[in-house]
Design a protein around this motif. Structure first.
Motif, PDB file in Angstrom:
ATOM      1  N   SER A 253       0.830  -1.197   0.000  1.00 49.58           N
ATOM      2  CA  SER A 253       0.000   0.000   0.000  1.00 49.58           C
ATOM      3  C   SER A 253       0.867   1.250   0.000  1.00 49.58           C
ATOM      4  CB  SER A 253      -0.915  -0.004   1.224  1.00 49.58           C
ATOM      5  OG  SER A 253      -1.547   1.237   1.383  1.00 49.58           O
ATOM      6  N   THR A 254       0.374   2.315  -0.605  1.00 50.21           N
ATOM      7  CA  THR A 254       1.118   3.584  -0.622  1.00 50.21           C
ATOM      8  C   THR A 254       0.825   4.439   0.592  1.00 50.21           C
ATOM      9  OG1 THR A 254      -0.648   4.655  -1.882  1.00 50.21           O
ATOM     10  CG2 THR A 254       1.153   3.632  -3.138  1.00 50.21           C
ATOM     11  N   GLY A 255      -0.223   4.117   1.344  1.00 51.05           N
ATOM     12  CA  GLY A 255      -0.593   4.910   2.514  1.00 51.05           C
ATOM     13  C   GLY A 255       0.014   4.365   3.787  1.00 51.05           C
ATOM     14  N   ASP A 256      -0.317   5.034   4.897  1.00 52.15           N
ATOM     15  CA  ASP A 256       0.183   4.617   6.203  1.00 52.15           C
ATOM     16  C   ASP A 256      -0.660   3.498   6.798  1.00 52.15           C
ATOM     17  OD1 ASP A 256       2.149   6.555   6.057  1.00 52.15           O
ATOM     18  OD2 ASP A 256       0.876   8.089   6.982  1.00 52.15           O
ATOM     19  N   GLY A 257      -1.892   3.344   6.335  1.00 55.37           N
ATOM     20  CA  GLY A 257      -2.780   2.332   6.895  1.00 55.37           C
ATOM     21  C   GLY A 257      -2.373   0.931   6.476  1.00 55.37           C
ATOM     22  N   GLU A 258      -2.710  -0.037   7.315  1.00 60.66           N
ATOM     23  CA  GLU A 258      -2.404  -1.437   7.029  1.00 60.66           C
ATOM     24  C   GLU A 258      -3.482  -2.000   6.100  1.00 60.66           C
ATOM     25  OE1 GLU A 258      -0.379  -4.535   6.634  1.00 60.66           O
ATOM     26  OE2 GLU A 258       0.365  -3.225   8.213  1.00 60.66           O
ATOM     27  N   LYS A 259      -3.087  -2.442   4.903  1.00 56.56           N
ATOM     28  CA  LYS A 259      -4.063  -2.947   3.936  1.00 56.56           C
ATOM     29  C   LYS A 259      -3.786  -4.389   3.540  1.00 56.56           C
ATOM     30  CE  LYS A 259      -5.947  -0.265   0.962  1.00 56.56           C
ATOM     31  NZ  LYS A 259      -6.283   0.605  -0.192  1.00 56.56           N
ATOM     32  N   ASP A 260      -2.864  -5.060   4.245  1.00 57.92           N
ATOM     33  CA  ASP A 260      -2.550  -6.442   3.888  1.00 57.92           C
ATOM     34  C   ASP A 260      -3.807  -7.297   3.896  1.00 57.92           C
ATOM     35  OD1 ASP A 260       0.045  -5.747   3.651  1.00 57.92           O
ATOM     36  OD2 ASP A 260       0.817  -6.991   5.278  1.00 57.92           O
ATOM     37  N   GLY A 261      -3.988  -8.061   2.834  1.00 59.74           N
ATOM     38  CA  GLY A 261      -5.144  -8.934   2.717  1.00 59.74           C
ATOM     39  C   GLY A 261      -6.304  -8.322   1.982  1.00 59.74           C
ATOM     40  N   GLN A 262      -6.294  -7.002   1.804  1.00 58.90           N
ATOM     41  CA  GLN A 262      -7.372  -6.345   1.077  1.00 58.90           C
ATOM     42  C   GLN A 262      -7.109  -6.401  -0.435  1.00 58.90           C
ATOM     43  OE1 GLN A 262      -8.412  -2.434   2.507  1.00 58.90           O
ATOM     44  NE2 GLN A 262      -7.885  -2.949   4.629  1.00 58.90           N
ATOM     45  N   PRO A 263      -8.151  -6.447  -1.239  1.00 60.13           N
ATOM     46  CA  PRO A 263      -7.951  -6.524  -2.700  1.00 60.13           C
ATOM     47  C   PRO A 263      -7.322  -5.255  -3.257  1.00 60.13           C
ATOM     48  CG  PRO A 263     -10.178  -7.198  -2.100  1.00 60.13           C
ATOM     49  CD  PRO A 263      -9.573  -6.579  -0.879  1.00 60.13           C
ATOM     50  N   VAL A 264      -6.466  -5.433  -4.257  1.00 62.91           N
ATOM     51  CA  VAL A 264      -5.935  -4.307  -5.022  1.00 62.91           C
ATOM     52  C   VAL A 264      -6.994  -3.907  -6.043  1.00 62.91           C
ATOM     53  CG1 VAL A 264      -4.085  -3.551  -6.568  1.00 62.91           C
ATOM     54  CG2 VAL A 264      -3.575  -5.145  -4.708  1.00 62.91           C
ATOM     55  N   LEU A 265      -7.238  -2.613  -6.190  1.00 63.23           N
ATOM     56  CA  LEU A 265      -8.291  -2.129  -7.077  1.00 63.23           C
ATOM     57  C   LEU A 265      -7.699  -1.493  -8.334  1.00 63.23           C
ATOM     58  CD1 LEU A 265     -10.566  -0.375  -4.409  1.00 63.23           C
ATOM     59  CD2 LEU A 265     -10.604  -2.778  -5.140  1.00 63.23           C
ATOM     60  N   TYR A 266      -8.435  -1.614  -9.434  1.00 63.02           N
ATOM     61  CA  TYR A 266      -8.038  -0.910 -10.651  1.00 63.02           C
ATOM     62  C   TYR A 266      -8.018   0.598 -10.381  1.00 63.02           C
ATOM     63  CZ  TYR A 266      -8.449  -5.033 -13.676  1.00 63.02           C
ATOM     64  OH  TYR A 266      -8.258  -6.262 -14.270  1.00 63.02           O
ATOM     65  N   GLY A 267      -6.943   1.261 -10.827  1.00 64.91           N
ATOM     66  CA  GLY A 267      -6.810   2.695 -10.645  1.00 64.91           C
ATOM     67  C   GLY A 267      -6.220   3.102  -9.312  1.00 64.91           C
ATOM     68  N   GLU A 268      -6.000   2.153  -8.402  1.00 65.97           N
ATOM     69  CA  GLU A 268      -5.471   2.456  -7.076  1.00 65.97           C
ATOM     70  C   GLU A 268      -3.954   2.291  -7.077  1.00 65.97           C
ATOM     71  OE1 GLU A 268      -6.761   1.292  -2.582  1.00 65.97           O
ATOM     72  OE2 GLU A 268      -6.423  -0.382  -3.958  1.00 65.97           O
ATOM     73  N   SER A 269      -3.245   3.301  -6.581  1.00 64.11           N
ATOM     74  CA  SER A 269      -1.779   3.265  -6.592  1.00 64.11           C
ATOM     75  C   SER A 269      -1.240   2.288  -5.549  1.00 64.11           C
ATOM     76  CB  SER A 269      -1.211   4.663  -6.330  1.00 64.11           C
ATOM     77  OG  SER A 269      -1.533   5.538  -7.382  1.00 64.11           O
ATOM     78  N   PHE A 270      -0.116   1.657  -5.884  1.00 65.47           N
ATOM     79  CA  PHE A 270       0.550   0.731  -4.970  1.00 65.47           C
ATOM     80  C   PHE A 270       2.058   0.790  -5.213  1.00 65.47           C
ATOM     81  CE2 PHE A 270      -0.855  -1.713  -8.712  1.00 65.47           C
ATOM     82  CZ  PHE A 270       0.353  -2.226  -9.168  1.00 65.47           C
ATOM     83  N   HIS A 271       2.813   0.218  -4.284  1.00 65.43           N
ATOM     84  CA  HIS A 271       4.253   0.067  -4.433  1.00 65.43           C
ATOM     85  C   HIS A 271       4.576  -1.389  -4.766  1.00 65.43           C
ATOM     86  CE1 HIS A 271       5.137   4.065  -3.026  1.00 65.43           C
ATOM     87  NE2 HIS A 271       4.632   3.851  -1.828  1.00 65.43           N
ATOM     88  N   LEU A 272       5.687  -1.581  -5.461  1.00 67.53           N
ATOM     89  CA  LEU A 272       6.218  -2.920  -5.741  1.00 67.53           C
ATOM     90  C   LEU A 272       7.585  -3.044  -5.093  1.00 67.53           C
ATOM     91  CD1 LEU A 272       5.499  -3.547  -9.541  1.00 67.53           C
ATOM     92  CD2 LEU A 272       4.652  -4.923  -7.643  1.00 67.53           C
ATOM     93  N   ARG A 273       7.801  -4.108  -4.332  1.00 69.43           N
ATOM     94  CA  ARG A 273       9.131  -4.321  -3.780  1.00 69.43           C
ATOM     95  C   ARG A 273       9.533  -5.780  -3.928  1.00 69.43           C
ATOM     96  NH1 ARG A 273       9.794  -6.515   1.358  1.00 69.43           N
ATOM     97  NH2 ARG A 273       7.950  -6.683   2.707  1.00 69.43           N
ATOM     98  N   PRO A 274      10.834  -6.071  -4.095  1.00 73.31           N
ATOM     99  CA  PRO A 274      11.286  -7.467  -4.195  1.00 73.31           C
ATOM    100  C   PRO A 274      10.879  -8.240  -2.948  1.00 73.31           C
ATOM    101  CG  PRO A 274      13.048  -5.964  -4.811  1.00 73.31           C
ATOM    102  CD  PRO A 274      11.957  -5.121  -4.232  1.00 73.31           C
ATOM    103  N   ALA A 275      10.497  -9.498  -3.141  1.00 71.78           N
ATOM    104  CA  ALA A 275       9.994 -10.295  -2.025  1.00 71.78           C
ATOM    105  C   ALA A 275      11.102 -10.840  -1.137  1.00 71.78           C
ATOM    106  CB  ALA A 275       9.153 -11.454  -2.566  1.00 71.78           C
ATOM    107  N   ALA A 276      12.322 -10.864  -1.620  1.00 69.45           N
ATOM    108  CA  ALA A 276      13.382 -11.561  -0.881  1.00 69.45           C
ATOM    109  C   ALA A 276      14.593 -10.672  -0.634  1.00 69.45           C
ATOM    110  CB  ALA A 276      13.807 -12.814  -1.641  1.00 69.45           C
TER     111      ALA A 276
END
Length: 285
Positions: free
Chosen positions: A130-153
């Motif tokens: 998530s790009t915000g400060d709130g915890e969104k783990d487990g929530q669906p990613v939505l079309y048009g909603e910004s997110f970050h990508l980071r390497p898993a390992a």
């Protein structure tokens, strides 16, 4: 003048210094070998780590925050051999020889490419955050909603994000002349991405609806609104072989539709797969 020939048993020149230098080199070699600091040992550990299989997210109804995914480009038409057949490539980090030597495999500035190696491994698996400060783990990613990508390992708990800078003279450009992708430790507008529906006729209706896994879609760079693209005309050789350049570059056909270079899938495990894999060190965003 006749050349003087010595018996092989005769020591000439700086023989004492050369003997001591050779013994010191042997001592340092054995010391590095015991500590595992030889370049061959580092390379073996490097490739062993990079070839380990990572457990990506199990099949689910939606793509969810905190999940471990692969980003696949399924419609790439140009390959190094020039066969002209469609192939699938995976978005991948590209550690360099300097990173191999320091054994920090993902560092700030590490470049991103599209690799034909499709097995889930540390360099081609990513967590959607998530790009915000709130915890969104487990929530669906939505079309048009910004997110970050980071390497898993990543190692040592370092949080690195996929970014592309656009519109600055200091930008890193690839061989294609388009802005390339790197890893960055700073969260900003250049590290934000979002998904849009593949069919332009339904993008307005689908905006705000959950993103489905293993379905073709378009990934956009939020600050520039350019599409994530595989530059399949430009292949670079690295430690893992030939891999295609990746950029933010919108490629449209005569019908004003995105070409195959801009089409991606957020991939999970396939149904029926039951692999023994290693877990990423930390999937919390």
């Amino acid at each position: 003048m006749e050349e003087i020939k010595y018996d092989p048993r005769v020591l000439i020149g700086n023989w004492q210094e050369e003997l001591l230098t050779m013994k010191e080199r042997e001592r340092l070699y054995e010391l590095k070998k015991e500590k595992g600091e030889l370049k061959a040992q580092k390379a073996r550990r490097f490739f062993d780590y990079m070839s380990k299989e990572v457990a990506i997210t199990l099949p689910d109804e939606y793509v969810r925050y905190g999940g471990v995914f692969q980003l696949l480009a399924p419609n790439v038409s140009n390959t190094p051999g020039g066969e002209g057949k469609n192939c699938c490539l995976a978005l991948s980090c590209v550690p360099t020889e300097e990173e191999l030597e320091s054994e920090r495999y993902f560092v700030e500035g590490c470049s991103i490419s599209a690799s034909p190696h499709l097995e889930a491994c540390p360099r081609n698996t990513f967590i959607i955050c998530s790009t915000g400060d709130g915890e969104k783990d487990g929530q669906p990613v939505l079309y048009g909603e910004s997110f970050h990508l980071r390497p898993a390992a990543t190692r040592d708990g370092e949080e690195l994000l996929v970014q592309s800078k656009f519109g600055l003279l200091s930008n890193k450009l690839g061989r294609s002349g388009e802005p390339s992708l790197q890893l960055s430790s700073v969260k900003n507008v250049d590290t934000k991405w979002h998904c849009v529906f593949i069919d332009p006729n339904y993008r307005f209706e689908t905006n705000g609806s959950p993103v489905l896994p293993n379905q073709k879609l378009i990934i956009c760079h939020s600050s520039s609104n350019r599409r994530l693209a595989v530059e399949d005309q430009f292949w670079n050789k690295n430690l893992f072989g030939l891999e295609s350049e990746v950029s933010v570059h919108t490629m449209l056909d005569p019908r004003r539709l995105e070409k195959g270079n801009n089409i991606w899938m957020i991939a999970t495990q396939k149904h029926g797969e039951n692999k023994v894999t290693i877990e990423p060190a930390d999937t919390k965003c």
